[in-house]
Write an enzyme that holds these catalytic residues in place. Structure first.
Site, PDB file in Angstrom:
ATOM      1  N   GLY A 196      20.767  32.932   7.143  1.00  0.00           N
ATOM      2  CA  GLY A 196      20.291  31.145   7.288  1.00  0.00           C
ATOM      3  C   GLY A 196      21.358  30.469   6.875  1.00  0.00           C
ATOM      4  O   GLY A 196      22.436  30.615   6.986  1.00  0.00           O
TER       5      GLY A 196
ATOM      6  N   THR B 121      20.310  27.386   1.450  1.00  0.00           N
ATOM      7  CA  THR B 121      19.696  28.349   1.066  1.00  0.00           C
ATOM      8  C   THR B 121      20.366  29.970   0.697  1.00  0.00           C
ATOM      9  O   THR B 121      19.707  30.401  -0.563  1.00  0.00           O
ATOM     10  CB  THR B 121      18.493  28.815   2.242  1.00  0.00           C
ATOM     11  OG1 THR B 121      18.510  27.725   2.796  1.00  0.00           O
ATOM     12  CG2 THR B 121      17.244  29.688   1.708  1.00  0.00           C
ATOM     13  N   GLY B 122      21.230  30.173   1.347  1.00  0.00           N
ATOM     14  CA  GLY B 122      22.085  31.326   0.985  1.00  0.00           C
ATOM     15  C   GLY B 122      22.446  31.149  -0.567  1.00  0.00           C
ATOM     16  O   GLY B 122      22.293  32.151  -1.240  1.00  0.00           O
TER      17      GLY B 122
ATOM     18  N   CYS C 145      24.591  30.628  14.937  1.00  0.00           N
ATOM     19  CA  CYS C 145      25.539  30.546  14.055  1.00  0.00           C
ATOM     20  C   CYS C 145      26.898  30.597  14.623  1.00  0.00           C
ATOM     21  O   CYS C 145      27.769  30.000  14.145  1.00  0.00           O
ATOM     22  CB  CYS C 145      25.308  31.697  13.201  1.00  0.00           C
ATOM     23  SG  CYS C 145      25.291  33.308  13.829  1.00  0.00           S
TER      24      CYS C 145
ATOM     25  N   GLU D 249      27.956  21.661   9.754  1.00  0.00           N
ATOM     26  CA  GLU D 249      27.353  22.545  10.911  1.00  0.00           C
ATOM     27  C   GLU D 249      26.052  21.653  11.473  1.00  0.00           C
ATOM     28  O   GLU D 249      25.326  21.220  10.536  1.00  0.00           O
ATOM     29  CB  GLU D 249      26.671  23.760  10.467  1.00  0.00           C
ATOM     30  CG  GLU D 249      26.111  24.550  11.633  1.00  0.00           C
ATOM     31  CD  GLU D 249      25.465  25.922  11.029  1.00  0.00           C
ATOM     32  OE1 GLU D 249      24.616  25.895   9.999  1.00  0.00           O
ATOM     33  OE2 GLU D 249      25.613  26.946  11.504  1.00  0.00           O
TER      34      GLU D 249
ATOM     35  N   GLU E 150      24.309  35.911   5.811  1.00  0.00           N
ATOM     36  CA  GLU E 150      25.113  35.666   7.209  1.00  0.00           C
ATOM     37  C   GLU E 150      24.748  33.976   7.200  1.00  0.00           C
ATOM     38  O   GLU E 150      23.439  33.811   7.447  1.00  0.00           O
ATOM     39  CB  GLU E 150      24.615  36.468   8.278  1.00  0.00           C
ATOM     40  CG  GLU E 150      24.984  37.974   8.372  1.00  0.00           C
ATOM     41  CD  GLU E 150      26.048  38.092   8.657  1.00  0.00           C
ATOM     42  OE1 GLU E 150      26.960  37.205   9.058  1.00  0.00           O
ATOM     43  OE2 GLU E 150      26.788  39.303   8.435  1.00  0.00           O
TER      44      GLU E 150
ATOM     45  N   LYS F 100      10.618  38.495   5.969  1.00  0.00           N
ATOM     46  CA  LYS F 100      10.149  37.258   6.006  1.00  0.00           C
ATOM     47  C   LYS F 100      10.769  36.371   7.249  1.00  0.00           C
ATOM     48  O   LYS F 100      12.097  36.112   7.252  1.00  0.00           O
ATOM     49  CB  LYS F 100      10.214  36.344   4.668  1.00  0.00           C
ATOM     50  CG  LYS F 100       9.232  35.179   4.836  1.00  0.00           C
ATOM     51  CD  LYS F 100       9.736  34.135   4.107  1.00  0.00           C
ATOM     52  CE  LYS F 100      10.585  33.188   4.338  1.00  0.00           C
ATOM     53  NZ  LYS F 100       9.943  32.107   5.616  1.00  0.00           N
TER      54      LYS F 100
END
Ligand code: NDP
Length: 491
Positions: free
Chosen positions: A233, A237-238, A289, A388, A255, A181
């Site tokens: 991501g 969400t992780g 990232c 971040e 990641e 996705k």
């Protein structure tokens, strides 16, 4: 341009016909309406991948046979480098030359590299003695590495084709099938991979691509027919992905984000350091990232380095991502630009000094551009200091000693990367050992050897990608123990 779901080797509209708008960051205009996978589409894609794994040829082929097909897949990516690069530049807002020469070139290399890595990966054997039912035996313990099954690959919008292939390479080379996705913000280059896979002879169902919103991702990770998830991501969400995976105990690699420091020591080559720091934060407009978003500088050279950084910013060619020579494009969306600006505005309101940027660019007049920004004296409590930003914002901290530098570098919840700038090799190695990140670069930024581990410590992730680390993730170590008589009793 293909905008539909790719399932079992064919392109389909979403069940119910839902589509979402894909906006080009440089023009603020819609460039495509993309099929938006529903829960029913996700189920269909997973069933296709399951069927291809349980009954299809792909997991049963030798790594060499898969490697031939993946080699053609990589050739197809290379043949379409301009087309894919242009899609990526328009969809993400990255400079075209970077898309073609770096991201698409790396995409082909990712596939080729992992095909070769799988083919040259040798299995282990261990020998031992045992007694069983009164007989002395020798044991030949062979560890094989069959593929794990159906993989889910979820990628963000900042480097779609690079991250898609970085995950697809090891997943497919190891013999898995998968459902991928892409992000709703930049799905086009991922969808284009479907036709290239077909031309290369990747069997139907081995690769399925389901653009969609976050809910599509949630349905994917919750699907009980899925065996492993590689997620790239944000941290929030992780966390959700990992919680959903826990339900059916799926294997997960994450990641996630970073807040990576650039440590510039007084003995650094100042010109190299300034150019390197600028590249680390302004490449891809900071939407990376591994962006080096924190500058930690020896207080004795701070003013010289800041002056050199301002010169680097002045040299940056800002403009249309499709124009020749552009080095710096727009951010991904209006919402993201606002988010980036909120960090800056809040930091300035709590006392930070704006050294450069700090606002939307006036030129070009259209597009989600945000000026390359430097913030000095940021209050350690403000969000810009510890979250971040994922944008072109560099914060500056000063240190008085090596120990001080290390302490500041490690004073973050993130642990993805660090960059050290020093001509003293003793210092560079000493400091590198003490920095709590998954990766440390000395006098360089983000140079990759694909055999080495890629990933983060602390909240920056879980597990490693790259080389054998990725192949280990995508395979299930399996013992086959062969017992044979230690002595000849048959005469
Ligand atoms: P997000 O976490 O918002 O989204 C990542 C992907 O997850 C998207 O495809 C998204 O779909 C999907 N998604 C959203 N909700 C769910 C859910 N509940 N379950 C499953 N999937 C879901 O990140 P961004 O796209 O905003 O990307 C930026 C982040 O990615 C940054 O934090 C960055 O640091 C990180 N990143 C990490 C890298 C690394 O290797 N460590 C490399 C590159 C980026 P949709 O977009 O459609 O909502």
């Amino acid at each position: 341009m293909e905008t539909r779901l790719f399932i079992h080797g064919d392109f389909f509209d979403a069940a119910g016909g839902a589509r979402f708008a894909d906006i080009e960051p440089a023009t603020e205009r819609e460039i495509a309406r993309v099929a938006s996978a529903s829960a029913a589409d996700i189920d269909r894609a997973v069933v296709a991948a399951r069927e291809a794994f349980d009954r299809g040829p792909w997991p049963r082929m030798t790594a060499e046979a898969r490697g031939k097909i993946l080699g053609r897949f990589a050739d197809g990516i290379e043949r379409r480098a301009r087309e894919l690069g242009t899609l990526e530049a328009r969809d993400v807002g990255k400079p075209l030359s970077e898309c073609i020469n770096h991201d698409v070139a790396r995409a082909a290399r990712n596939i080729r590299f992992f095909a070769a890595a799988a083919e040259t990966w040798t299995q282990e054997a261990a020998q031992s003695d045992a007694k069983f039912l009164g007989r002395d035996l020798r044991l030949m313990n062979v560890t094989t590495r069959p593929p794990i099954g159906v993989g889910v690959i979820i990628i963000p919008w900042n480097s779609p084709i690079m991250l898609a292939t970085w995950n697809l390479g090891p997943c497919l080379a190891a013999g898995n099938t998968c459902v991928m996705k892409p992000s709703e913000l930049a799905p086009l280059s991922s969808i284009a991979l479907g036709a290239i896979a077909n031309e290369a002879g990747v069997p139907p169902g081995v690769l399925n691509i389901v653009p969609g919103l976050g809910e599509a991702g949630a349905a994917l990770v919750a699907n009980p027919q899925v065996d492993a998830i590689a997620f790239t991501g944000g941290i929030a969400t992780g966390r959700r992905v990992m919680a959903a995976a826990a339900e059916s105990l799926k294997r997960v690699t994450l990641e996630l984000g970073g807040k990576s420091p650039n440590l510039v020591f007084a003995d650094a080559d100042l010109r190299l350091a300034a150019a390197g720091v600028a590249r680390s934060i302004y490449r891809s407009q900071g939407q990376s990232c591994v962006a080096g978003s924190r500058l930690l500088v020896d207080e004795r050279i701070a003013e010289d380095l800041i002056a050199a950084l301002k010169r680097e910013i002045a040299k940056l060619k800002v403009g249309d991502p499709l124009a020749d020579g552009t080095e710096y494009g727009p951010l991904i969306s209006a919402a993201h630009r606002e988010r980036v600006h909120r960090f800056v505005a809040e930091a300035v309101a709590s006392g930070a000094k704006l050294i450069a940027g700090g606002e939307a660019r006036k030129s070009p007049a259209v597009g989600f551009y945000y000026a390359p920004t430097i913030l000095d004296h940021v209050d350690s409590k403000s969000k810009a200091a510890h979250e971040e930003i994922f944008g072109p914002v560099l914060t500056i901290e000063r240190f008085a000693s090596e120990a001080d530098a290390i302490e500041q570098a490690n004073a973050t919840r993130y642990g993805l990367a660090a960059y050290l700038w020093s001509t003293n090799i003793d210092r560079a190695l000493r400091v590198a050992e003490q920095i709590k990140t998954g990766m440390v670069w000395v006098n360089s930024f983000f140079l990759r050897d694909l055999r080495t581990p890629f990933g983060g410590a602390k909240l920056s992730g879980l597990g490693r990608q790259g080389g054998r680390y990725a192949l280990e993730f995508w395979t299930e170590p399996k013992l086959i123990c062969l017992a044979y008589g230690a002595e000849d009793h048959d005469g």
